[in-house]
Design an enzyme around this catalytic site. Sequence first.
Site, PDB file in Angstrom:
ATOM      1  N   GLY A  43      12.463 -17.876 -59.859  1.00 21.57           N
ATOM      2  CA  GLY A  43      13.670 -17.214 -59.012  1.00 21.57           C
ATOM      3  C   GLY A  43      14.094 -18.156 -58.086  1.00 21.57           C
ATOM      4  CB  SER A 110      12.457 -21.823 -63.077  1.00 15.20           C
ATOM      5  OG  SER A 110      13.631 -21.783 -62.620  1.00 15.20           O
ATOM      6  CD1 TRP A 111      10.514 -19.773 -56.507  1.00 14.03           C
ATOM      7  CD2 TRP A 111      11.605 -21.580 -55.693  1.00 14.03           C
ATOM      8  NE1 TRP A 111      10.137 -19.745 -55.123  1.00 14.03           N
ATOM      9  CE2 TRP A 111      10.612 -21.033 -54.800  1.00 14.03           C
ATOM     10  CE3 TRP A 111      12.285 -22.926 -55.254  1.00 14.03           C
ATOM     11  CZ2 TRP A 111      10.606 -21.212 -53.583  1.00 14.03           C
ATOM     12  CZ3 TRP A 111      12.010 -23.167 -54.037  1.00 14.03           C
ATOM     13  CH2 TRP A 111      11.243 -22.478 -53.050  1.00 14.03           C
ATOM     14  CG  ASP A 270      16.315 -25.554 -68.175  1.00 13.79           C
ATOM     15  OD1 ASP A 270      17.193 -25.043 -67.662  1.00 13.79           O
ATOM     16  OD2 ASP A 270      15.032 -25.634 -67.784  1.00 13.79           O
ATOM     17  CG  HIS A 298      15.396 -21.958 -67.482  1.00 17.72           C
ATOM     18  ND1 HIS A 298      14.998 -23.120 -66.855  1.00 17.72           N
ATOM     19  CD2 HIS A 298      15.196 -20.776 -66.590  1.00 17.72           C
ATOM     20  CE1 HIS A 298      14.415 -22.520 -65.423  1.00 17.72           C
ATOM     21  NE2 HIS A 298      14.707 -21.471 -65.659  1.00 17.72           N
TER      22      HIS A 298
END
Length: 325
Positions: A43, A110-111, A270, A298
Amino acid sequence: MKRLYPDVTCYRNGFIEVGNGHALYYEQSGNPDGIPVLFIHGGPGAGLPSNYKCFFDSNKYHIIGYEQRGCGRSKPLADIANNDTWLNVDDIETLREHLGINKFLLFGGSWGSTLALVYALQHPSRVSGLILRGVFLARQEDREWFLSPHGCAAQLFPEYYQKFVKGVPSPVTANSVCDYYTKMVRSTNELQRHGALKRWYQWEERLSRLTLPPGIGDCTTNYPMHLVTCLATLECHFLSNKCFLEENYILENIQKISHIPGTIIHGRYDMICKTEAAEALHKQWPQSQLQIIPDAGHSTSEPSIGYALCRATRDMSRFLQECSS
């Protein structure tokens, strides 16, 4: 390995109070005596995906999943008050102490990779290893990649980018995009607010995979509004504040975890997180292995990414067991 592990039900779940009015949802699955692994979702704002336990052999791993401040079942939903990177790092440490775990493997995408790395830099003695997917280093260039009209995402998806930045005052920059959406997601006009939330979510969703099911790039009807609200609100909040990190914080401090083993998995195409970021991290982290997946973007929903993550957890379990024997 051309499959994910079978899903399992959690054997214990609950909430933990972390202060400032926030309560985090968490759950435990797999083998209570296995290798502790913490799944750190992306996120910010995505919450736990339904299949996150399928990346782990439940006979070998004690699987811990939780939802960050303002996310999913954590309370209050989509709250940006008292919600920053450092408080989220403190939350991981609070959860570790609450569960009585000495060290755990961090698994973040990701985050989630950002948060895993920052936690490891702060608490290296509490981390047995890291498995990272879709690395996001939270540098200015990483934010530009995702939000700027000169970023790769906008250059490859110009028609979607135009929809995304509709209404953003000129000149359009990564900062002006964040400023505009910060205003819109806080608007008291519900039509304006919902429209902005959906456009942000649509932009990320369109970039997340090489190929989308029909219609997903143009609508959000398949996604619950609470998920759209949470992800758009929190991503905008964190990106507007440069993820609450000094520029290039992770790479400038990476020597603190130089001894910790890690696997980095990144899709060649990505569009949300730069492949260069994965390469830069690998070059400065002696104990890391980098796998660039040639036919993926991604998302963990892309088969090659999922399979690579399963191989990584299998290999890491063998390595950690050998080290402990």
